[in-house]
Design a protein around this motif. Structure first.
Motif, PDB file in Angstrom:
ATOM      1  N   UNK A  36     -39.614  66.648   6.756  1.00  0.00           N
ATOM      2  CA  UNK A  36     -39.635  65.916   8.006  1.00  0.00           C
ATOM      3  C   UNK A  36     -40.897  65.070   8.086  1.00  0.00           C
ATOM      4  N   UNK A  37     -40.791  63.898   8.744  1.00  0.00           N
ATOM      5  CA  UNK A  37     -41.963  63.044   8.895  1.00  0.00           C
ATOM      6  C   UNK A  37     -43.032  63.761   9.711  1.00  0.00           C
ATOM      7  N   UNK A  38     -42.616  64.493  10.742  1.00  0.00           N
ATOM      8  CA  UNK A  38     -43.544  65.292  11.533  1.00  0.00           C
ATOM      9  C   UNK A  38     -43.212  66.747  11.269  1.00  0.00           C
ATOM     10  N   UNK A  39     -44.210  67.527  10.931  1.00  0.00           N
ATOM     11  CA  UNK A  39     -43.981  68.945  10.639  1.00  0.00           C
ATOM     12  C   UNK A  39     -44.851  69.759  11.576  1.00  0.00           C
ATOM     13  N   UNK A  80     -51.562  56.953   5.376  1.00  0.00           N
ATOM     14  CA  UNK A  80     -52.452  57.702   6.261  1.00  0.00           C
ATOM     15  C   UNK A  80     -51.715  58.926   6.793  1.00  0.00           C
ATOM     16  N   UNK A  81     -52.400  60.081   6.762  1.00  0.00           N
ATOM     17  CA  UNK A  81     -51.817  61.332   7.237  1.00  0.00           C
ATOM     18  C   UNK A  81     -52.745  61.918   8.298  1.00  0.00           C
ATOM     19  N   UNK A  82     -52.166  62.405   9.385  1.00  0.00           N
ATOM     20  CA  UNK A  82     -52.934  63.103  10.402  1.00  0.00           C
ATOM     21  C   UNK A  82     -52.489  64.559  10.445  1.00  0.00           C
ATOM     22  N   UNK A  83     -53.464  65.463  10.574  1.00  0.00           N
ATOM     23  CA  UNK A  83     -53.208  66.890  10.734  1.00  0.00           C
ATOM     24  C   UNK A  83     -53.916  67.309  12.014  1.00  0.00           C
ATOM     25  N   UNK A  84     -53.277  68.112  12.834  1.00  0.00           N
ATOM     26  CA  UNK A  84     -53.926  68.545  14.060  1.00  0.00           C
ATOM     27  C   UNK A  84     -53.589  69.990  14.376  1.00  0.00           C
ATOM     28  N   UNK A  85     -54.490  70.605  15.159  1.00  0.00           N
ATOM     29  CA  UNK A  85     -54.305  71.984  15.603  1.00  0.00           C
ATOM     30  C   UNK A  85     -54.713  72.049  17.068  1.00  0.00           C
ATOM     31  N   UNK A  86     -53.774  72.462  17.919  1.00  0.00           N
ATOM     32  CA  UNK A  86     -54.036  72.563  19.354  1.00  0.00           C
ATOM     33  C   UNK A  86     -54.635  73.939  19.622  1.00  0.00           C
ATOM     34  N   UNK A  87     -55.823  73.949  20.240  1.00  0.00           N
ATOM     35  CA  UNK A  87     -56.519  75.216  20.508  1.00  0.00           C
ATOM     36  C   UNK A  87     -56.381  75.658  21.955  1.00  0.00           C
ATOM     37  N   UNK A  88     -56.075  74.726  22.864  1.00  0.00           N
ATOM     38  CA  UNK A  88     -55.891  75.082  24.277  1.00  0.00           C
ATOM     39  C   UNK A  88     -54.956  74.081  24.923  1.00  0.00           C
ATOM     40  N   UNK A  89     -54.189  74.543  25.894  1.00  0.00           N
ATOM     41  CA  UNK A  89     -53.270  73.662  26.600  1.00  0.00           C
ATOM     42  C   UNK A  89     -52.055  73.326  25.757  1.00  0.00           C
ATOM     43  N   UNK A  90     -51.464  72.165  26.052  1.00  0.00           N
ATOM     44  CA  UNK A  90     -50.261  71.740  25.338  1.00  0.00           C
ATOM     45  C   UNK A  90     -50.330  70.231  25.139  1.00  0.00           C
ATOM     46  N   UNK A  91     -50.133  69.791  23.907  1.00  0.00           N
ATOM     47  CA  UNK A  91     -50.171  68.372  23.570  1.00  0.00           C
ATOM     48  C   UNK A  91     -48.749  67.838  23.494  1.00  0.00           C
ATOM     49  N   UNK A  92     -48.549  66.648  24.026  1.00  0.00           N
ATOM     50  CA  UNK A  92     -47.298  65.926  23.799  1.00  0.00           C
ATOM     51  C   UNK A  92     -47.619  64.851  22.768  1.00  0.00           C
ATOM     52  N   UNK A  93     -47.048  64.992  21.584  1.00  0.00           N
ATOM     53  CA  UNK A  93     -47.271  64.074  20.468  1.00  0.00           C
ATOM     54  C   UNK A  93     -46.036  63.196  20.336  1.00  0.00           C
ATOM     55  N   UNK A  94     -46.240  61.886  20.374  1.00  0.00           N
ATOM     56  CA  UNK A  94     -45.121  60.959  20.219  1.00  0.00           C
ATOM     57  C   UNK A  94     -45.352  60.180  18.933  1.00  0.00           C
ATOM     58  N   UNK A 126     -49.740  70.650  13.427  1.00  0.00           N
ATOM     59  CA  UNK A 126     -48.751  69.625  13.088  1.00  0.00           C
ATOM     60  C   UNK A 126     -49.362  68.670  12.076  1.00  0.00           C
ATOM     61  N   UNK A 127     -48.511  68.027  11.305  1.00  0.00           N
ATOM     62  CA  UNK A 127     -48.945  66.963  10.410  1.00  0.00           C
ATOM     63  C   UNK A 127     -47.881  65.882  10.422  1.00  0.00           C
ATOM     64  N   UNK A 128     -48.320  64.626  10.268  1.00  0.00           N
ATOM     65  CA  UNK A 128     -47.366  63.526  10.225  1.00  0.00           C
ATOM     66  C   UNK A 128     -47.985  62.334   9.507  1.00  0.00           C
ATOM     67  N   UNK A 129     -47.106  61.468   8.997  1.00  0.00           N
ATOM     68  CA  UNK A 129     -47.537  60.226   8.382  1.00  0.00           C
ATOM     69  C   UNK A 129     -47.768  59.230   9.507  1.00  0.00           C
ATOM     70  N   UNK A 130     -48.983  58.673   9.569  1.00  0.00           N
ATOM     71  CA  UNK A 130     -49.412  57.910  10.742  1.00  0.00           C
ATOM     72  C   UNK A 130     -49.300  56.397  10.568  1.00  0.00           C
ATOM     73  N   UNK A 131     -48.385  55.937   9.712  1.00  0.00           N
ATOM     74  CA  UNK A 131     -48.209  54.493   9.519  1.00  0.00           C
ATOM     75  C   UNK A 131     -47.220  53.901  10.526  1.00  0.00           C
TER      76      UNK A 131
END
Length: 195
Positions: free
Chosen positions: A76-79, A132-146, A160-165
């Motif tokens: 998947x593009x976003x995992x 370009x690849x972005x990796x993120x980790x939410x430590x508090x609250x809730x993120x809405x990633x579009x 989460x990780x996704x291709x950021x192009x």
């Protein structure tokens, strides 16, 4: 199936796949990794759970990250990686431990970011260069990633990780502040001869 069984099956599948993609025989991979041919056979047949050291040697020999060898599913593009799928790499009786949260195959510069998003706030990003690849980790609250128009809710403890192009944005649609750590891997600039 237990987490260990799932990890063993995933490693077996991914090791076979990457060895095949690289065109390595069992003997060639054994020589490159410094791991016995018999051990590689046992891993590929999911008959053993190798040490972290052995897994790292195999990943290095194949030119992939350890996350790629241990990953349950890719494509998947976003995992999104729920907290329950993070891999504990080691721990001590004193309580120290490391968790492999998320990883991706990438080369070039890497940036590490810390984000704090207040409720109702957000930030949009133009597409980054291809690769370009972005990796993120939410430590508090809730993120809405579009990402490219598709909405992904990322709760605390999830990576989460996704291709950021493609166009992407980060929003906090919740009522509590959201905190996250993000790494951005940017492809190296290719210099052409004579330029």
């Amino acid at each position: 199936m237990s987490d260990l069984d799932q990890l063993t099956q995933s490693l077996a599948r991914n090791l076979k796949r990457w060895r095949g993609e690289r065109g390595f025989t069992l003997d060639a991979l054994a020589a490159r990794a410094g791991v016995s041919r018999g051990m590689i056979i046992q891993i590929e047949q999911a008959r053993t759970n190798p040490s972290v050291g052995t897994t790292v040697k195999l990943a290095d020999a194949l030119g992939v990250s350890i996350t790629t060898l241990l990953d349950y599913e890719q494509g998947s593009q976003v995992r999104l990686v729920p907290e329950s799928q993070a891999v504990r790499m080691w721990s001590t009786e004193a309580g120290s431990s490391t968790m492999l949260l998320v990883g991706a195959e990438a080369r070039g510069p890497i940036e590490l970011w810390s984000w704090h998003l207040m409720p109702g706030d957000g930030s949009a990003s133009d597409p980054h260069p291809e690769g370009t690849v972005e990796l993120l980790h939410v430590t508090a609250g809730e993120l809405t990633l579009i990402v490219d128009g598709e909405v992904h809710v990322v709760p605390a403890g999830t990576s989460a990780t996704f291709e950021a192009h493609v166009p992407h944005s980060y929003r906090n649609d919740g009522s509590e502040p959201a905190d996250l750590t993000m790494a951005v891997s940017i492809p190296p600039v290719v210099r052409r001869e004579g330029k």
